[in-house]
Enzyme design. Structure first.
Site, PDB file in Angstrom:
ATOM      1  N   THR A 111      53.613  41.583  51.934  1.00 52.89           N
ATOM      2  CA  THR A 111      52.464  40.771  51.508  1.00 52.89           C
ATOM      3  C   THR A 111      52.092  41.084  50.056  1.00 52.89           C
ATOM      4  O   THR A 111      51.696  40.196  49.311  1.00 52.89           O
ATOM      5  CB  THR A 111      51.242  40.986  52.428  1.00 52.89           C
ATOM      6  OG1 THR A 111      50.945  42.380  52.488  1.00 52.89           O
ATOM      7  CG2 THR A 111      51.508  40.476  53.834  1.00 52.89           C
TER       8      THR A 111
ATOM      9  N   ARG B  18      48.954  53.046  46.109  1.00 47.40           N
ATOM     10  CA  ARG B  18      49.787  52.974  47.306  1.00 47.40           C
ATOM     11  C   ARG B  18      49.829  51.522  47.788  1.00 47.40           C
ATOM     12  O   ARG B  18      48.841  50.810  47.699  1.00 47.40           O
ATOM     13  CB  ARG B  18      49.160  53.864  48.371  1.00 47.40           C
ATOM     14  CG  ARG B  18      49.851  53.845  49.715  1.00 47.40           C
ATOM     15  CD  ARG B  18      49.032  54.632  50.713  1.00 47.40           C
ATOM     16  NE  ARG B  18      49.057  56.050  50.392  1.00 47.40           N
ATOM     17  CZ  ARG B  18      49.973  56.887  50.858  1.00 47.40           C
ATOM     18  NH1 ARG B  18      50.908  56.467  51.668  1.00 47.40           N
ATOM     19  NH2 ARG B  18      49.950  58.149  50.520  1.00 47.40           N
TER      20      ARG B  18
ATOM     21  N   GLU C 291      45.509  39.775  41.833  1.00 49.75           N
ATOM     22  CA  GLU C 291      45.325  39.153  40.525  1.00 49.75           C
ATOM     23  C   GLU C 291      46.232  39.729  39.455  1.00 49.75           C
ATOM     24  O   GLU C 291      46.405  39.138  38.386  1.00 49.75           O
ATOM     25  CB  GLU C 291      43.857  39.289  40.101  1.00 49.75           C
ATOM     26  CG  GLU C 291      42.939  38.611  41.096  1.00 49.75           C
ATOM     27  CD  GLU C 291      41.479  38.654  40.727  1.00 49.75           C
ATOM     28  OE1 GLU C 291      40.786  37.663  40.936  1.00 49.75           O
ATOM     29  OE2 GLU C 291      41.015  39.698  40.236  1.00 49.75           O
TER      30      GLU C 291
ATOM     31  N   GLY D 168      44.267  46.855  44.089  1.00 51.33           N
ATOM     32  CA  GLY D 168      44.498  45.442  44.367  1.00 51.33           C
ATOM     33  C   GLY D 168      45.754  44.925  43.688  1.00 51.33           C
ATOM     34  O   GLY D 168      46.177  45.439  42.655  1.00 51.33           O
TER      35      GLY D 168
HETATM   36 MO1  MOS Z   1      38.301  35.795  42.313  1.00 50.49          MO
HETATM   37  S1  MOS Z   1      38.983  34.630  40.875  1.00 50.49           S
HETATM   38  O1  MOS Z   1      37.495  37.066  41.673  1.00 50.49           O
HETATM   39  O2  MOS Z   1      38.183  35.189  43.821  1.00 50.49           O
END
Ligand code: MOS
Length: 753
Positions: free
Chosen positions: A642, A636, A713, A710
């Protein structure tokens, strides 16, 4: 201990009654940022005029300080003190951890006469102004006994060894399967050193209130910074009040602290006044960590119909001579494709370079640049579409552990992306499409990045105006933590967003791990949900027990929260009126969330697919990204704006990895050649054409009570490979040595013509 099964239960965030969750609401701190009134650490107002500290860096990579002459520096105008290892105030030895629960050990500055890397701070000047401190730092005369550094990664490759405590992961027999596979690929890729280049360099301002050190700094994690400083100064952990309110980028580089923190605290104690210390842009390159270079060998074996029989990704990388970090570029491959015979592992060589460390998507960001191009090359050998090849090797369960996936919509990302991008119009043979002088090509890649959850606490309070305040030792490194916490709080307590305050980045607040490993929103948000639910219960009890409330008599568990009004059926009053009457001092509660005991029974990741169209100028070797699309599955989404910014930011960074970015090492000096943003090339607006990130609707009910994952990354993982594959499709040249600069591309174009 809770169970993952509990995560599937309904809660206000999932129910999303006011529709705040998922909305692209503006940044909580946006007005402060755009008006320049969000103070970064160096800009925090001090209680009295500050002094300024400047560090002087070592001009050698390895050796010792043999002579110290600070007379000229000390006589320079405005100078209060000049420190080297000989006269720096006492600190605990490196690695000291007196308190058993300290989350970081001592990190003394100017600790001894050893020089361990080029640019290591070896002297420190305190003066009345920044200019005077800088001028005096240039007058510090140190003599060095230099030793020849070993900083040539290529030459040291043969000395590489298994990282301590690690083993290769081998399943089946890769050698045999590779030898007997009808179609094979065996190629080696390399990636360069990369620097984080956060817009805000590392900086600290410290002052002392009696025996207590107050410090504002720029870090991703509050507690380790607080604990490490306390250990270094040999004081109680509570005697350090550390704040990090606004942070201009972290990307892993601020997951640890540096000498600015230690020296600001020591300087302020010595001068009995506030002290500011910052790394210059040039000092950041050597003085903080970097992503190390890698050499990655990929071997793939497949049947003629495109089933992988053998898959191997072996990475060699480097870290500092006394360091421990490994860039785990091979790890992601363990969960990506089905192949019965598999081998992955790492080799590490220690060099006299500055410290290697984590940088946005450590492992995936570099590793996917090899395997995802290897898959493209294999698809061509097989005469298969690259997406079809990947679909044929889509595993039903984690290919190494056999664990079920919590939720894996990788194929859907590829298919929806293909449709939106117009993949079916692609000509699979290179060099066939022209647009004026440009050769045009398209390429794709997958994205995968682990999803993590850590324990965290939060506190929630409500005041007599019905305003909810979230307090948490979380950080916002530019990602949107403030904003998503405000959204979660507003939805949980049923109040408008304007009635929520968020206080983070302070060691006095209930601890949360901070920002890293794209675990921030899920970790901080889960604790916030628990604390918010605890506040709901407290408010419901208060109303049910208050004879003056229309809700008197309850039942408390049936109280609803919406639009600042609490109600049971048709009995209602405003939250503000209840609190003003029944708890005029307000109510405050804490909450804690710990990952479910059985969370590790699932293989859990975030996924995506990148699509890229480039133009290559066959005369100059110049590449331009014309358009790029990413489709992502990351649970979700709390805030569409953002999250999208995180994903597109990662994608742009992937373009950098593919085309421009990398630091050159000068092995003679153990130094990095590029020391500013003029020579260390990151993309600017003109380097990015059309760009979009799409997020699939999903909810991972094995991840956390919010069903979120997340995105910080995920966006960079694989993005550069899509660019590289598009370049090949445009012009028929494979460059396996990143970045793919015009000189390398031209060499290939000339060779091929
Ligand atoms: Mo990170 S590169 O796990 O802040």
């Amino acid at each position: 201990m809770s169970s993952v099964a509990d995560y599937a239960r309904p809660n206000p965030v999932k129910e999303n009654r006011s529709g705040l969750i998922g909305k692209g609401v503006d940044r909580y701190e946006g007005p402060l940022k755009v008006t320049g009134t969000a103070p970064y650490a160096y800009e925090v107002a001090t209680p009295s005029p500050p002094a300024y500290g400047v560090m002087a860096p070592a001009p050698i990579a390895r050796g010792r300080i043999a002579g110290v002459d600070t007379k000229a520096a000390e006589a320079s105008p405005g100078v209060y003190a000049v420190w080297t290892y000989r006269n720096v105030p006492e600190q605990a030895p490196r690695g000291t951890r007196v308190h058993p629960r300290s989350t970081a050990p001592a990190r003394p500055a100017l600790e001894d006469d050893r020089v361990r890397f080029f640019g290591q701070p070896v002297a420190f000047v305190l003066a009345d102004t920044l200019e005077n401190a800088q001028a005096a730092a240039n007058l510090v005369r140190l003599e060095f006994e230099a030793e020849a550094p070993e900083a040539d990664f290529r030459r040291a490759l043969d000395e590489s060894a298994q990282p301590p405590g690690e083993e290769d992961v081998e399943i089946g027999d890769v050698e045999k399967a590779f030898a007997s596979a009808p179609v094979t690929l065996d190629e080696t890729w390399s990636t360069p050193v990369q620097n984080h280049c956060q817009m805000e360099p590392c900086a600290s301002v410290a002052w002392w209130e009696g025996d207590r050190c107050v410090v504002h700094t720029s870090v991703q994690m509050v507690k380790p910074a607080q604990h490490g400083l306390a250990e270094t100064l040999k004081i109680d952990r509570d005697a350090v009040h550390l704040m990090t309110r606004y942070i201009g980028g972290g990307f892993g580089g601020k997951g640890q602290t540096y000498d600015d923190l230690t020296l600001a605290a020591l300087g302020a104690r010595f001068l009995e006044r506030p002290v500011k210390v910052a790394y210059s842009r040039q000092q950041m390159m050597h003085g903080t960590i970097h992503r190390p270079a890698t050499v990655q060998r990929v071997r793939l074996g497949a049947t003629k119909d495109g089933r992988l029989t053998a898959m191997s990704l072996m990475t060699v990388t480097h870290c500092q001579r006394e360091g421990h970090f490994t860039e785990h570029s091979s790890n992601f491959a363990r969960s990506l494709y089905a192949a019965p015979n598999r081998l992955t592992g790492h080799r590490l060589v220690h060099l006299d370079l500055p410290g290697a460390g984590p940088m946005r998507a450590p492992g995936e960001a570099s590793g996917m640049l090899s395997l995802e191009c290897a898959m493209d090359e294999l698809a061509e050998k097989l005469g298969l579409d690259p997406i079809e090849l990947r679909i044929r090797n889509e595993p039903a369960a984690d290919p190494e552990t056999g664990k079920p996936f919590s939720l894996r919509q990788l194929v859907r990302c590829m298919k929806e992306g293909a449709q939106l991008f117009g993949w079916e119009r692609r000509i699979p043979f290179p060099g066939r499409v022209r647009d004026g002088r440009w050769l045009v090509g398209t390429g794709m890649s997958t994205a995968i990045r682990g999803n993590f959850l850590l324990p965290a606490k939060a506190s929630f309070s409500v005041d007599r105006d019905g305003v909810i305040t979230v307090r948490q030792g979380m950080t916002d490194i530019g990602t949107g933590s403030y904003t998503v916490l405000a959204q979660i709080a507003a939805e949980t307590l049923g109040v408008p967003l304007k009635d929520v305050r968020v206080e983070i980045g302070d060691s006095e607040l209930p601890p949360a791990p901070g920002s890293g490993g794209q675990f921030g929103a899920a970790t901080a948000g889960s604790a916030a949900l628990v604390a918010g639910m605890n506040l709901r219960s407290a408010i419901a009890e208060l109303a049910a027990n208050d004879p003056a409330s229309p809700l008197h008599g309850g039942p408390a568990e049936r109280v609803t929260f919406l639009d600042g009004v609490i109600a049971i059926g048709n009995r209602s009053e405003s939250l503000a009126s209840l609190i003003a009457r029944a708890a005029p001092e307000g109510l405050a509660v804490e909450g804690e969330h710990r990952p479910a005991a059985d969370a590790r029974n699932w293989s859990q990741h975030t996924y995506g697919a990148h699509f890229c169209e480039v133009g290559v100028d066959p005369v100059t070797g110049e590449t331009r990204v014309r358009r790029m699309l990413g489709v992502f599955a990351a649970g979700r989404i709390i805030n569409h704006k953002t999250a999208r910014s995180q994903l597109t930011g990662g994608m742009i960074w992937g373009v950098a990895s593919a085309l421009t970015e990398g630091n050159a090492v000068d092995p003679r000096y153990g130094s990095f050649v590029n020391q500013d943003l003029g020579s260390y090339l990151v993309p600017v607006q003109a380097d990015i054409g059309e760009l979009d990130a799409i997020m699939l609707e999903e909810e991972d009910d094995k991840a956390n009570p919010l069903g979120i994952k997340g995105v910080g990354e995920l966006g960079i993982a694989g993005a550069g490979a899509a660019v590289a594959n598009a370049i090949y499709n445009a012009c028929g040249v494979r460059v396996r040595d990143y970045p793919i600069t015009p000189d390398k591309l031209l060499a290939g174009l000339i060779e091929g013509s």
